[in-house]
Design a protein around this motif. Structure first.
Motif, PDB file in Angstrom:
ATOM      1  N   GLU A 165      -0.814  23.952  27.306  1.00 55.98           N
ATOM      2  CA  GLU A 165      -1.869  23.065  26.804  1.00 55.98           C
ATOM      3  C   GLU A 165      -2.681  23.488  25.423  1.00 55.98           C
ATOM      4  O   GLU A 165      -2.669  22.583  24.565  1.00 55.98           O
ATOM      5  CB  GLU A 165      -3.215  22.949  27.842  1.00 55.98           C
ATOM      6  CG  GLU A 165      -4.334  22.046  27.405  1.00 55.98           C
ATOM      7  CD  GLU A 165      -5.434  22.235  28.601  1.00 55.98           C
ATOM      8  OE1 GLU A 165      -6.416  21.547  28.258  1.00 55.98           O
ATOM      9  OE2 GLU A 165      -5.177  22.922  29.414  1.00 55.98           O
ATOM     10  N   CYS A 166      -2.905  24.729  25.339  1.00 58.40           N
ATOM     11  CA  CYS A 166      -3.524  25.388  24.187  1.00 58.40           C
ATOM     12  C   CYS A 166      -2.393  25.353  22.948  1.00 58.40           C
ATOM     13  O   CYS A 166      -2.775  25.039  21.845  1.00 58.40           O
ATOM     14  CB  CYS A 166      -3.829  26.750  24.255  1.00 58.40           C
ATOM     15  SG  CYS A 166      -5.556  26.914  25.409  1.00 58.40           S
TER      16      CYS A 166
ATOM     17  N   GLU B  96     -10.448  18.055  13.708  1.00 55.96           N
ATOM     18  CA  GLU B  96      -9.258  17.912  14.712  1.00 55.96           C
ATOM     19  C   GLU B  96      -8.381  16.763  14.532  1.00 55.96           C
ATOM     20  O   GLU B  96      -8.746  15.673  14.080  1.00 55.96           O
ATOM     21  CB  GLU B  96      -9.773  17.855  16.085  1.00 55.96           C
ATOM     22  CG  GLU B  96      -8.954  17.673  17.224  1.00 55.96           C
ATOM     23  CD  GLU B  96      -8.409  19.372  17.527  1.00 55.96           C
ATOM     24  OE1 GLU B  96      -7.458  19.369  18.207  1.00 55.96           O
ATOM     25  OE2 GLU B  96      -9.184  20.060  17.377  1.00 55.96           O
TER      26      GLU B  96
ATOM     27  N   SER C 218       0.199  23.281  22.665  1.00 54.39           N
ATOM     28  CA  SER C 218       0.575  21.782  22.244  1.00 54.39           C
ATOM     29  C   SER C 218      -0.553  21.060  21.667  1.00 54.39           C
ATOM     30  O   SER C 218      -0.400  20.354  20.877  1.00 54.39           O
ATOM     31  CB  SER C 218       0.875  20.997  23.464  1.00 54.39           C
ATOM     32  OG  SER C 218      -0.298  20.914  24.434  1.00 54.39           O
ATOM     33  N   SER C 219      -1.801  21.892  21.751  1.00 57.45           N
ATOM     34  CA  SER C 219      -3.022  21.198  20.830  1.00 57.45           C
ATOM     35  C   SER C 219      -3.142  21.866  19.529  1.00 57.45           C
ATOM     36  O   SER C 219      -4.339  21.727  19.010  1.00 57.45           O
ATOM     37  CB  SER C 219      -4.187  21.171  22.009  1.00 57.45           C
ATOM     38  OG  SER C 219      -3.946  20.550  22.971  1.00 57.45           O
TER      39      SER C 219
ATOM     40  N   LEU D  13      -8.365  25.529  27.215  1.00 60.10           N
ATOM     41  CA  LEU D  13      -8.744  24.653  26.082  1.00 60.10           C
ATOM     42  C   LEU D  13      -9.945  23.962  26.643  1.00 60.10           C
ATOM     43  O   LEU D  13     -10.982  23.606  25.728  1.00 60.10           O
ATOM     44  CB  LEU D  13      -7.731  23.410  26.046  1.00 60.10           C
ATOM     45  CG  LEU D  13      -8.128  22.575  24.872  1.00 60.10           C
ATOM     46  CD1 LEU D  13      -8.197  23.218  23.487  1.00 60.10           C
ATOM     47  CD2 LEU D  13      -6.863  21.464  24.746  1.00 60.10           C
TER      48      LEU D  13
ATOM     49  N   ARG E  18     -13.430  23.744  24.310  1.00 61.75           N
ATOM     50  CA  ARG E  18     -14.382  22.532  24.253  1.00 61.75           C
ATOM     51  C   ARG E  18     -15.765  22.586  24.696  1.00 61.75           C
ATOM     52  O   ARG E  18     -16.677  22.237  24.151  1.00 61.75           O
ATOM     53  CB  ARG E  18     -13.512  21.341  24.855  1.00 61.75           C
ATOM     54  CG  ARG E  18     -12.423  20.830  24.321  1.00 61.75           C
ATOM     55  CD  ARG E  18     -11.546  19.879  25.112  1.00 61.75           C
ATOM     56  NE  ARG E  18     -10.582  19.521  24.298  1.00 61.75           N
ATOM     57  CZ  ARG E  18      -9.417  18.819  24.747  1.00 61.75           C
ATOM     58  NH1 ARG E  18      -9.436  18.462  26.168  1.00 61.75           N
ATOM     59  NH2 ARG E  18      -8.338  18.473  24.152  1.00 61.75           N
TER      60      ARG E  18
ATOM     61  N   HIS F  18      -3.836  25.484  19.361  1.00 63.92           N
ATOM     62  CA  HIS F  18      -4.708  26.229  19.394  1.00 63.92           C
ATOM     63  C   HIS F  18      -4.209  27.695  19.574  1.00 63.92           C
ATOM     64  O   HIS F  18      -4.645  28.626  20.444  1.00 63.92           O
ATOM     65  CB  HIS F  18      -5.709  26.105  20.403  1.00 63.92           C
ATOM     66  CG  HIS F  18      -6.435  24.936  20.214  1.00 63.92           C
ATOM     67  ND1 HIS F  18      -7.514  24.942  19.174  1.00 63.92           N
ATOM     68  CD2 HIS F  18      -6.573  23.666  20.699  1.00 63.92           C
ATOM     69  CE1 HIS F  18      -8.090  23.969  19.253  1.00 63.92           C
ATOM     70  NE2 HIS F  18      -7.549  22.928  20.006  1.00 63.92           N
TER      71      HIS F  18
ATOM     72  N   GLY G  98      -1.713  23.804  14.680  1.00 62.67           N
ATOM     73  CA  GLY G  98      -2.330  22.384  14.443  1.00 62.67           C
ATOM     74  C   GLY G  98      -1.874  22.108  13.002  1.00 62.67           C
ATOM     75  O   GLY G  98      -2.718  20.828  12.532  1.00 62.67           O
TER      76      GLY G  98
END
Length: 446
Positions: A384-385, A156, A387-388, A438, A442, A390, A225
């Motif tokens: 959220e996904c 990550e 920006s992360s 997300l 996790r 995913h 990512g």
């Protein structure tokens, strides 16, 4: 030369129709429909003599010859081309008497290829090689019918751009459709739509080229990512960039999705703009689908992409006054020469409980006949996904947002005759399914 063509063929025969058209007009744009009445209705919205018609390879309904004759009789098509196999002399004579401009025999095209001794070119997926700013990328497997395999994931926050080797980006056997996403203002989720469309198409087995033409401030790479994308400025310079240079100027997002852009330094964007048309032409011949994200303003680069696109997807949200900016964008597109039949409209972040207003914008220039799609609001999980990084994981999980994006993409590709048979399930609207989060990713990882 006729640049825009409307075609009618049987389902699953769009690529053959496009191959026939390339033998007549190599640089033309083709829109495919699958019924005779829809074909004739399309010409009602076009200026007579501006758009060509190509008909053939139908397996039901009105015969191809009769449909071609009807379109020729209507007098709105610039040219009428009829595509068939094993055309006899009498068939050609009847077609000529019916007003058909040209008959293309697919068997003869195939025989010409055989006699030349050259087999149709086949796409080989790019391999990851070293980037000047990154460590060696993960190897690409060619075991699955020539398609790249899934590369081992990185830790990550440590994912860098893997550069494609140009020697492995071979010419494909068709001209990929180009979908350009634009809007009149920011914050409407345009980049989110492009990222999820790319991830979905990749999961359907399509080879996808992404182009981020928000050259100064684009962040499409972050949805996958990638911490440091490949600087697209490298394609600038004296003269036209070579295929080798174009092939080395992309980042690998997943096994069969590659990204060109943006610029590492915003002030260098103007150096890239003269080469956008060349880049899109290169990508058309080497991928199954080209998706273009654009800036909120119509720069020279965006204008080139809009003019080259098979579909211009204008995105807005449901805010008060949202139709104003998108109508200005559609009006500019029309002035740039974009046919109204190539414009579609997407209401993003739509409320699932609201029916919406499908007639909104029908009186605006360029939106009079634009097809409307509604993409449901996916809530905070979607942003959220993305920006992360995913996007791929998000697209793999059912939910209102992903399901409606899947239907949008499948419908556009189906209209263009480019939807894989394995993805036809996406044309059926899905019911309510659990949303992806997300946090659930996790939890599963733990």
């Amino acid at each position: 030369m006729t640049e825009m063509w409307i075609g009618c063929c049987g389902r699953g025969r769009g690529r053959d129709l496009a191959r026939a058209l390339r033998s007549v007009e190599p640089s033309s744009t083709l829109v495919v429909v699958h019924d005779a009445m829809g074909m004739r209705n399309r010409f009602a919205d076009e200026v007579p003599g501006d758009v060509g018609a190509i008909v053939g390879l139908s397996d039901e309904g009105v015969s191809d010859l009769n449909l071609a004759a009807a379109i020729a009789h209507d007098g709105r098509a610039a040219r009428v081309v009829l595509v068939t196999s094993s055309a006899s002399g009498s068939f050609r004579s009847r077609a000529r008497q019916a007003g058909v401009s040209l008959v293309v025999d697919l068997d003869r095209l195939d025989n010409q290829k055989d006699e030349s001794g050259r087999a149709p070119a086949r796409f080989a997926a790019p391999q990851a090689t070293s980037s000047p700013s990154a460590s060696q990328g993960a190897p690409v497997s060619e075991s699955d019918g020539g398609r790249p395999g899934e590369a081992p994931s990185r830790a990550e926050g440590e994912r860098e751009a893997a550069v494609a080797a140009p020697s492995d980006i071979s010419a494909g056997d068709g001209s990929a459709p180009v979908l350009a996403f634009a809007s009149g203002r920011g914050g409407v989720g345009k980049t989110a739509l492009v990222a999820v469309c790319a991830a979905l198409a990749g999961s359907w087995g399509m080879r996808v080229a992404l182009v981020d033409l928000d050259l100064s401030c684009g962040n499409l790479f972050a949805c996958f990512g990638i911490r440091q994308p490949v600087d697209i400025t490298r394609i600038s310079g004296d003269g036209s960039p070579s295929n080798e240079l174009l092939g080395r100027s992309c980042a690998r997002c997943r096994d069969n999705v590659y990204l060109w852009g943006p610029c590492e330094r915003p002030e260098m964007a103007e150096l890239v703009m003269p080469h956008v048309t060349r880049l899109l032409g290169y990508l058309r011949e080497r991928f199954d689908l080209v998706l273009v994200d654009t800036s909120t303003t119509f720069t020279d680069a965006v204008a080139q992409a809009v003019q080259a696109a098979d579909r211009l997807v204008l995105v807005h949200d449901g805010a008060v006054g949202a139709i104003g900016p998108v109508s200005r964008a559609s009006g500019l597109a029309v002035r740039l020469g974009v046919a109204r039949t190539r414009i579609v409209r997407v209401e993003n972040f739509a409320d699932p409980r609201s029916r919406g207003e499908p007639n909104l914008g029908r009186a605006e220039v360029g939106l009079e006949g634009a097809r409307l799609f509604r993409v449901m609001d996916g809530g905070g999980e979607v942003s959220e996904c993305l920006s992360s990084g995913h996007a791929v994981e998000l697209a793999s999980e059912p939910g209102e947002f992903v399901d409606s994006v899947s239907l949008l993409l499948a419908t556009l590709l189906n209209d263009l005759g480019a939807l894989p048979e394995s993805a036809r399930f996406a044309l059926e609207p899905s019911g309510h399914k659990p949303r992806f989060s997300l946090f659930s990713l996790r939890k599963a990882a733990n």
